[in-house]
Design an enzyme around this catalytic site. Structure first.
Site, PDB file in Angstrom:
ATOM      1  N   CYS A  57       0.856  -1.180   0.000  1.00 28.39           N
ATOM      2  CA  CYS A  57       0.000   0.000   0.000  1.00 28.39           C
ATOM      3  C   CYS A  57       0.892   1.229   0.000  1.00 28.39           C
ATOM      4  O   CYS A  57       2.066   1.161   0.332  1.00 28.39           O
ATOM      5  CB  CYS A  57      -0.851   0.035   1.269  1.00 28.39           C
ATOM      6  SG  CYS A  57      -1.986  -1.346   1.394  1.00 28.39           S
ATOM      7  N   GLY A  83      -0.322   0.122  -5.011  1.00 26.92           N
ATOM      8  CA  GLY A  83      -1.637  -0.485  -4.817  1.00 26.92           C
ATOM      9  C   GLY A  83      -2.616   0.054  -5.825  1.00 26.92           C
ATOM     10  O   GLY A  83      -2.758   1.270  -5.960  1.00 26.92           O
ATOM     11  N   ASN A 156       0.247   1.299   5.889  1.00 23.14           N
ATOM     12  CA  ASN A 156       1.051   0.445   5.012  1.00 23.14           C
ATOM     13  C   ASN A 156       1.777  -0.542   5.897  1.00 23.14           C
ATOM     14  O   ASN A 156       2.550  -0.141   6.764  1.00 23.14           O
ATOM     15  CB  ASN A 156       2.051   1.304   4.226  1.00 23.14           C
ATOM     16  CG  ASN A 156       3.002   0.484   3.364  1.00 23.14           C
ATOM     17  OD1 ASN A 156       4.075   0.944   3.034  1.00 23.14           O
ATOM     18  ND2 ASN A 156       2.628  -0.723   2.998  1.00 23.14           N
ATOM     19  N   GLY A 157       1.513  -1.818   5.681  1.00 24.87           N
ATOM     20  CA  GLY A 157       2.135  -2.847   6.511  1.00 24.87           C
ATOM     21  C   GLY A 157       1.151  -3.955   6.789  1.00 24.87           C
ATOM     22  O   GLY A 157       0.150  -4.103   6.105  1.00 24.87           O
ATOM     23  N   TYR A 296      12.503  -4.438  -5.623  1.00 25.01           N
ATOM     24  CA  TYR A 296      11.376  -4.396  -6.554  1.00 25.01           C
ATOM     25  C   TYR A 296      10.299  -3.362  -6.254  1.00 25.01           C
ATOM     26  O   TYR A 296       9.857  -2.642  -7.144  1.00 25.01           O
ATOM     27  CB  TYR A 296      10.720  -5.785  -6.628  1.00 25.01           C
ATOM     28  CG  TYR A 296       9.387  -5.758  -7.344  1.00 25.01           C
ATOM     29  CD1 TYR A 296       9.324  -5.473  -8.709  1.00 25.01           C
ATOM     30  CD2 TYR A 296       8.201  -5.958  -6.651  1.00 25.01           C
ATOM     31  CE1 TYR A 296       8.103  -5.408  -9.368  1.00 25.01           C
ATOM     32  CE2 TYR A 296       6.970  -5.901  -7.317  1.00 25.01           C
ATOM     33  CZ  TYR A 296       6.933  -5.620  -8.670  1.00 25.01           C
ATOM     34  OH  TYR A 296       5.740  -5.550  -9.319  1.00 25.01           O
TER      35      TYR A 296
END
Ligand code: SF4
Length: 517
Positions: A57, A83, A156-157, A296
């Site tokens: 995210c 996302g 985010n996580g 990435y």
């Protein structure tokens, strides 16, 4: 794209403590079923985007600017690669208002919708689900009203123990409106006896294990917190006196903000009309920066953990050329994520770099295509070989990872069918052998080809003439990240935290079946 899914918690007045917290949320929500559509895939076409690891995210926050919602929109636009399922913004002019929907940022937000978000502070989120369902109910930011007033959050996580905590809260009568782990945090903040949200946030997060780069918005404050291990990135910047926070610094570039520094692991930043305050209320932990961000996930034009991602990838490619040389005529990247490493490989090896595979940027993500029979065309739809470059040549293909192996096999076949004499595959990280529990969508262990096959067996499976991976030491050196402050669990299987057995089984249940070739 037709936007047919709108979630809104608009005009929610601060209420007294509401034990039916999520019932309040549901009543304020207008949602319809999202009609599937094709989205451009901002990731690569290799394993990582095709049938393997997927981004998590992106979060963005701003405090102290008259155009807060518009700047949040632009910031999210830059974080779209993190996302693509849903997005949302909550803005404050003393009252929090929310707009959330399924779809890309550019599709969801238009002038009319942004005009419904007045105020000088905003937080926003782009989501790819790593936990929970695919539905607008899961779209963030979440906005609630509780005894502390209005609170919005985006995350985010991933919280590996959220399922157990959720069951405990449900036994106590809590009602949830989503399956998201983030909602558990909101429930606990609502129940906290602390005097304010600012006090409740560290109280709750001190007891929370896992990965969280989180933003909270109240009618008069923006709060940014990063977990003590610092799994996921979170950068701090400034724009015309306003403070901004974002998952990656590429979000700052578009709006002209200056990158100041990272939010430190365990740090909480509170921005109000009186300025910015920093505290370190969370317990010290060994740092565990996610190295896959450099391999990435992050954009190459971002600074992540204070380092240029492009520089890391270029160095990974150079080191790969030293560790895994190939007797080849051409270096060809698997676009787009293999490009920076391929340039590094070519520079170090002296072999010509050419774009021997051309990517169609307008093809949707394979995962939302309706039929397995269509899915098997995924790579052909996305990539086309440049025949006159490849014909009769020995090619070294550079990619960032091999996950299930099925996509790599298709790419090798594609290049061979275009007339390549030999196809050598080089991967800019070590073999991926374990799933991630920290906010990245990965297949479970049984589906990871390197978890059950040797390098030689993987080579035979993908039908390459040779296969070589970058070493752990080479990868970390290229990223400038020491082993003891890094998370490398998806390459080693050794996790920096305890992993909940519930999360492990739930994780396995939620995975897609392995696609057949
Ligand atoms: Fe990153 Fe892998 Fe660690 Fe997950 S397990 S945080 S993807 S390094």
């Amino acid at each position: 794209m037709k936007v047919d899914d709108i979630g809104t918690f608009n005009c929610l007045p601060p209420t007294a403590y509401c034990p039916l917290l999520s019932a309040t949320m549901s009543l304020q929500t207008r949602s319809k079923v999202f009609g599937g559509h094709m989205t451009p895939n901002d990731g690569g076409v290799g394993e990582t985007a095709g049938d393997g690891f997927r981004d998590e995210c992106g979060v963005f926050g701003i405090y102290g600017h008259d155009d807060a919602a518009r700047l949040a929109y632009l910031g999210l636009y830059q974080l779209q690669h993190r996302g693509q399922e849903s997005c949302g913004i909550v803005a404050s002019d003393g009252l929090l208002r929310s707009e959330r929907a399924m779809g890309l940022v550019s599709e969801v937000f238009d002038e009319e919708r942004l005009n419904r978000l007045p105020g000088t502070a905003a937080i926003g989120h782009t989501r790819y689900s790593t936990a929970g369902e695919v539905s607008v109910r899961e779209a963030q930011p979440f906005l609630i009203a509780c005894k502390h007033g209005q609170v919005a959050v985006c995350h985010n996580g991933n919280l590996p123990f959220a399922t157990e905590e959720r069951k405990r809260l449900e036994r106590d009568g809590a009602i949830f409106s989503s399956t998201s782990d983030t909602e558990v945090i909101l429930h606990r903040i609502a129940r906290s006896r602390a005097e304010s949200v600012e006090e409740a946030v560290p109280e709750v997060l001190c007891e929370t294990e896992g990965a969280f780069s989180m933003l909270f918005l109240t009618p008069d404050a923006l709060i940014a917190v990063r977990d003590p291990r610092g799994f996921r990135p979170l950068a701090l910047g400034q724009l015309d006196g306003a403070w901004v926070v974002a998952s990656e610094t590429c979000a700052f570039d578009l709006i002209g903000a200056t990158y100041v520094r990272d939010v430190e692991p365990g740090e909480m930043i509170v921005v109000t009309r009186d300025g910015m305050r920093s505290t370190s209320p969370l317990p010290e932990r060994r740092r565990s920066f996610c190295v896959f961000e450099h391999v990435y996930f992050s954009r190459p034009d971002s600074m992540v953990y204070g380092r240029s991602v492009n520089e890391s990838r270029h160095k990974m490619g150079k080191r790969l050329a030293v560790e895994q040389p190939a007797d080849a005529d051409l270096v060809v990247p698997v676009p787009d994520s293999g490009v920076a490493a391929a340039i590094g490989y070519a520079a170090e090896s002296g072999i010509n770099f050419r774009f021997g595979l051309v990517r169609n940027h307008y093809v949707g993500r394979t995962f939302i295509e309706p039929k397995q029979s269509i899915r098997s065309f995924g790579v052909r739809l996305k990539l086309n070989p440049v025949r006159d470059l490849i014909q009769g040549r020995s090619v070294v293909l550079i990619d960032d990872s091999i996950v299930r192996g099925t996509t790599s096999k298709k790419i090798v076949r594609l290049v061979r069918e275009a007339g390549a004499r030999e196809v050598h595959v080089r991967i800019s990280c070590p073999p991926t052998v374990s799933p991630c529990y920290y906010g990245v969508d990965t297949p479970d262990k049984e589906e990871l080809i390197a978890a059950r096959m040797s390098v030689e067996e993987v080579r035979r499976f993908i039908e390459a003439d040779s296969l070589g991976y970058l070493s752990m030491e080479g990868m970390l050196e290229a990223c400038g990240l020491p082993f003891d402050t890094s998370c490398v669990a998806c390459w080693t299987g050794r996790y920096p935290t305890r992993i909940s057995p519930v999360a492990e089984t739930q994780y396995a249940r939620e995975r897609e079946p392995v696609p057949s070739d």
